[in-house]
Design a protein around this motif. Sequence first.
Motif, PDB file in Angstrom:
ATOM      1  N   ASN A 116      76.420  69.625  15.281  1.00  0.00           N
ATOM      2  CA  ASN A 116      77.526  70.298  16.030  1.00  0.00           C
ATOM      3  C   ASN A 116      77.846  71.517  15.147  1.00  0.00           C
ATOM      4  OD1 ASN A 116      77.506  68.582  18.510  1.00  0.00           O
ATOM      5  ND2 ASN A 116      78.815  67.689  17.529  1.00  0.00           N
ATOM      6  N   PHE A 117      77.188  71.757  13.917  1.00  0.00           N
ATOM      7  CA  PHE A 117      77.932  72.623  13.322  1.00  0.00           C
ATOM      8  C   PHE A 117      78.420  74.693  13.945  1.00  0.00           C
ATOM      9  CE2 PHE A 117      73.971  73.145  11.929  1.00  0.00           C
ATOM     10  CZ  PHE A 117      74.122  74.634  11.166  1.00  0.00           C
ATOM     11  N   ASN A 118      78.675  75.211  13.319  1.00  0.00           N
ATOM     12  CA  ASN A 118      78.868  76.372  14.308  1.00  0.00           C
ATOM     13  C   ASN A 118      78.244  77.760  12.492  1.00  0.00           C
ATOM     14  OD1 ASN A 118      78.570  79.356  15.174  1.00  0.00           O
ATOM     15  ND2 ASN A 118      80.640  78.873  16.583  1.00  0.00           N
ATOM     16  N   LEU A 119      77.180  78.359  12.806  1.00  0.00           N
ATOM     17  CA  LEU A 119      76.714  79.760  11.679  1.00  0.00           C
ATOM     18  C   LEU A 119      78.293  80.044  11.440  1.00  0.00           C
ATOM     19  CD1 LEU A 119      73.438  79.379  11.084  1.00  0.00           C
ATOM     20  CD2 LEU A 119      75.316  78.439   9.488  1.00  0.00           C
ATOM     21  N   ASN A 181      76.637  87.736  -4.440  1.00  0.00           N
ATOM     22  CA  ASN A 181      76.393  86.332  -3.522  1.00  0.00           C
ATOM     23  C   ASN A 181      76.293  84.540  -4.740  1.00  0.00           C
ATOM     24  OD1 ASN A 181      74.974  83.986  -3.054  1.00  0.00           O
ATOM     25  ND2 ASN A 181      73.343  84.734  -2.986  1.00  0.00           N
ATOM     26  N   PHE A 182      78.254  84.466  -4.287  1.00  0.00           N
ATOM     27  CA  PHE A 182      78.132  83.409  -5.529  1.00  0.00           C
ATOM     28  C   PHE A 182      77.939  82.173  -4.866  1.00  0.00           C
ATOM     29  CE2 PHE A 182      80.747  83.280  -0.881  1.00  0.00           C
ATOM     30  CZ  PHE A 182      80.840  82.286  -0.886  1.00  0.00           C
ATOM     31  N   HIS A 183      76.772  81.943  -4.061  1.00  0.00           N
ATOM     32  CA  HIS A 183      76.550  80.904  -3.867  1.00  0.00           C
ATOM     33  C   HIS A 183      75.338  80.976  -5.008  1.00  0.00           C
ATOM     34  CE1 HIS A 183      74.531  77.586  -1.564  1.00  0.00           C
ATOM     35  NE2 HIS A 183      73.473  78.525  -1.839  1.00  0.00           N
ATOM     36  N   ALA A 184      75.061  82.235  -5.782  1.00  0.00           N
ATOM     37  CA  ALA A 184      73.830  81.621  -6.930  1.00  0.00           C
ATOM     38  C   ALA A 184      74.488  81.429  -8.227  1.00  0.00           C
ATOM     39  CB  ALA A 184      73.285  83.045  -6.688  1.00  0.00           C
ATOM     40  N   ALA A 185      76.079  81.757  -8.445  1.00  0.00           N
ATOM     41  CA  ALA A 185      76.452  81.553  -9.354  1.00  0.00           C
ATOM     42  C   ALA A 185      76.361  80.535  -9.833  1.00  0.00           C
ATOM     43  CB  ALA A 185      77.756  82.315  -9.397  1.00  0.00           C
ATOM     44  N   PRO A 186      76.588  80.112 -11.404  1.00  0.00           N
ATOM     45  CA  PRO A 186      76.313  78.829 -11.842  1.00  0.00           C
ATOM     46  C   PRO A 186      77.944  78.003 -11.062  1.00  0.00           C
ATOM     47  CG  PRO A 186      76.521  80.631 -13.955  1.00  0.00           C
ATOM     48  CD  PRO A 186      77.137  81.163 -12.469  1.00  0.00           C
ATOM     49  N   TYR A 187      77.249  76.690 -11.609  1.00  0.00           N
ATOM     50  CA  TYR A 187      78.130  75.356 -10.987  1.00  0.00           C
ATOM     51  C   TYR A 187      77.982  74.424 -11.072  1.00  0.00           C
ATOM     52  CZ  TYR A 187      73.437  74.254  -9.020  1.00  0.00           C
ATOM     53  OH  TYR A 187      72.125  73.771  -8.581  1.00  0.00           O
ATOM     54  N   ARG A 188      78.857  73.092 -10.916  1.00  0.00           N
ATOM     55  CA  ARG A 188      79.114  72.111 -11.509  1.00  0.00           C
ATOM     56  C   ARG A 188      78.426  71.029  -9.897  1.00  0.00           C
ATOM     57  NH1 ARG A 188      83.891  71.361 -15.771  1.00  0.00           N
ATOM     58  NH2 ARG A 188      82.779  69.544 -16.218  1.00  0.00           N
ATOM     59  N   ALA A 189      77.610  70.368 -10.387  1.00  0.00           N
ATOM     60  CA  ALA A 189      77.811  69.273  -9.184  1.00  0.00           C
ATOM     61  C   ALA A 189      78.758  67.768  -8.766  1.00  0.00           C
ATOM     62  CB  ALA A 189      76.224  68.192  -9.197  1.00  0.00           C
ATOM     63  N   LEU A 190      78.790  68.002  -7.738  1.00  0.00           N
ATOM     64  CA  LEU A 190      80.119  66.234  -7.471  1.00  0.00           C
ATOM     65  C   LEU A 190      79.819  65.834  -6.678  1.00  0.00           C
ATOM     66  CD1 LEU A 190      82.450  69.427  -6.289  1.00  0.00           C
ATOM     67  CD2 LEU A 190      83.141  68.442  -8.717  1.00  0.00           C
ATOM     68  N   ILE A 191      80.268  64.520  -6.608  1.00  0.00           N
ATOM     69  CA  ILE A 191      80.426  63.460  -5.801  1.00  0.00           C
ATOM     70  C   ILE A 191      81.582  63.206  -5.880  1.00  0.00           C
ATOM     71  CG2 ILE A 191      79.282  60.762  -5.269  1.00  0.00           C
ATOM     72  CD1 ILE A 191      77.597  62.727  -6.115  1.00  0.00           C
ATOM     73  N   HIS A 225      70.267  84.650   5.590  1.00  0.00           N
ATOM     74  CA  HIS A 225      72.467  83.982   6.522  1.00  0.00           C
ATOM     75  C   HIS A 225      73.433  83.949   4.798  1.00  0.00           C
ATOM     76  CE1 HIS A 225      71.159  82.288   9.814  1.00  0.00           C
ATOM     77  NE2 HIS A 225      69.740  82.343   9.861  1.00  0.00           N
ATOM     78  N   ILE A 226      72.385  83.713   4.061  1.00  0.00           N
ATOM     79  CA  ILE A 226      73.976  84.039   2.693  1.00  0.00           C
ATOM     80  C   ILE A 226      74.500  85.398   2.264  1.00  0.00           C
ATOM     81  CG2 ILE A 226      74.321  84.055  -0.283  1.00  0.00           C
ATOM     82  CD1 ILE A 226      71.456  82.069   0.400  1.00  0.00           C
ATOM     83  N   ASN A 227      74.018  86.244   2.772  1.00  0.00           N
ATOM     84  CA  ASN A 227      74.408  87.449   2.815  1.00  0.00           C
ATOM     85  C   ASN A 227      75.354  88.051   4.376  1.00  0.00           C
ATOM     86  OD1 ASN A 227      73.324  88.558   0.285  1.00  0.00           O
ATOM     87  ND2 ASN A 227      71.413  89.194   1.574  1.00  0.00           N
ATOM     88  N   THR A 228      75.151  87.434   5.313  1.00  0.00           N
ATOM     89  CA  THR A 228      75.849  87.592   6.596  1.00  0.00           C
ATOM     90  C   THR A 228      76.716  86.393   6.127  1.00  0.00           C
ATOM     91  OG1 THR A 228      73.870  87.779   7.354  1.00  0.00           O
ATOM     92  CG2 THR A 228      75.506  86.936   8.395  1.00  0.00           C
ATOM     93  N   GLU A 263      64.944  75.661   3.158  1.00  0.00           N
ATOM     94  CA  GLU A 263      65.457  77.238   3.533  1.00  0.00           C
ATOM     95  C   GLU A 263      66.773  76.681   4.953  1.00  0.00           C
ATOM     96  OE1 GLU A 263      61.663  78.091   5.224  1.00  0.00           O
ATOM     97  OE2 GLU A 263      62.536  77.132   3.629  1.00  0.00           O
ATOM     98  N   ASP A 264      66.374  75.465   5.271  1.00  0.00           N
ATOM     99  CA  ASP A 264      67.210  74.843   6.268  1.00  0.00           C
ATOM    100  C   ASP A 264      68.452  73.946   6.016  1.00  0.00           C
ATOM    101  OD1 ASP A 264      65.216  75.385   8.299  1.00  0.00           O
ATOM    102  OD2 ASP A 264      63.906  73.137   8.283  1.00  0.00           O
ATOM    103  N   GLN A 265      68.964  74.551   4.635  1.00  0.00           N
ATOM    104  CA  GLN A 265      69.689  72.999   4.246  1.00  0.00           C
ATOM    105  C   GLN A 265      70.895  74.205   4.751  1.00  0.00           C
ATOM    106  OE1 GLN A 265      69.107  73.801  -0.444  1.00  0.00           O
ATOM    107  NE2 GLN A 265      68.197  71.416  -0.098  1.00  0.00           N
ATOM    108  N   VAL A 266      72.088  73.687   4.389  1.00  0.00           N
ATOM    109  CA  VAL A 266      73.067  74.036   5.135  1.00  0.00           C
ATOM    110  C   VAL A 266      74.535  73.257   4.531  1.00  0.00           C
ATOM    111  CG1 VAL A 266      74.807  74.058   7.164  1.00  0.00           C
ATOM    112  CG2 VAL A 266      72.202  73.772   7.975  1.00  0.00           C
ATOM    113  N   PHE A 267      75.257  74.403   4.032  1.00  0.00           N
ATOM    114  CA  PHE A 267      76.891  74.497   3.072  1.00  0.00           C
ATOM    115  C   PHE A 267      77.646  74.722   4.066  1.00  0.00           C
ATOM    116  CE2 PHE A 267      72.376  74.619   0.195  1.00  0.00           C
ATOM    117  CZ  PHE A 267      73.118  73.856  -0.911  1.00  0.00           C
ATOM    118  N   GLU A 268      78.708  74.175   3.510  1.00  0.00           N
ATOM    119  CA  GLU A 268      80.028  74.122   4.261  1.00  0.00           C
ATOM    120  C   GLU A 268      80.909  75.400   2.975  1.00  0.00           C
ATOM    121  OE1 GLU A 268      83.601  72.852   6.547  1.00  0.00           O
ATOM    122  OE2 GLU A 268      82.559  70.935   5.150  1.00  0.00           O
ATOM    123  N   VAL A 269      81.064  75.728   3.130  1.00  0.00           N
ATOM    124  CA  VAL A 269      81.754  76.204   1.644  1.00  0.00           C
ATOM    125  C   VAL A 269      83.655  76.648   1.984  1.00  0.00           C
ATOM    126  CG1 VAL A 269      82.030  78.756  -0.044  1.00  0.00           C
ATOM    127  CG2 VAL A 269      79.841  77.944   1.553  1.00  0.00           C
TER     128      VAL A 269
END
Length: 279
Positions: A116-119, A181-191, A225-228, A263-269
């Motif tokens: 049900n997510f909406n881009l 593109n902050f999505h391409a910046a260095p990051y740390r994984a979380l659980i 999608h990332i740029n938009t 490319e089908d992966q969906v992230f919530e920011v």
Amino acid sequence: MKRYLTISEMAKSAGISRRTLIYYDQIDLFKPAKVGENGYRYYGIDQYFELDVILLLKNLDVSLEDIHIFLKNRNVDYVLDGFMRQKEKVDDQIKKLNIIRGSLDSYIERYTTLKNFNLESITHSYREAESFVISDTIESYDDFDSVEIYGRFYNSVDSSDLFSGYPIGFLVDGSAFYQENFHAAPYRALIKIPEDRLHFYQQQRVVRRPAGDYVSGFMKDEIHHINTFNNRFRNYLKEHQLELNGDIWELLWQDETTSEQPEDQVFEVLIPVKRKERN
């Protein structure tokens, strides 16, 4: 008066199959009273009660090996102790099944959200605090070093937390928000870790997402999608007189479980925000 039952008669009276009785004979658990010259098995009438004990224990999920020992030690003390041990095993199984049930509920909720997510939607809402264990910094998601970091990280997390159904998260330094593109910046994984399980992890590996106001939205892991998304996000903050108030949090809602295409992966920011101060 009939003294013996054929294997078919014994199986029918006990509500089990002939094959089961043959197997019990082969493993010396429940043997016939005699075997005829024709090779047929015959059971004494009084053997029915011993078979009844076996079926009782089998119904309580006692192993055949333990049933074999049980039949040689039939007294109140041994039976009581055996039932207590079996109850502890069942309690452990229930605990494990409840964990699996909780994970399934989380996965169902997760993928229901995904359906049900909406881009196009951006939300400004209050979020409760959540705690996570965190990996070392990952500079790039597609090099050998990142694989090693992920491997060490996942091996350090208990499987019940790793596969809880909650999306894996990522933490990006807030300063990256102003990059192209902050999505391409260095990051740390979380659980995500429930509060009652935090004591299993080293304190320096635990990070807490503060409670507060967050602007959030969904995006696909594809450059268009990332740029938009980046442009819409920044415009939203500008239009609503909001500014960044911390680091960038991401949740991976759709992963390899539901699609083999990256490319089908969906992230919530999620971006913590506050009202801009008026000059």
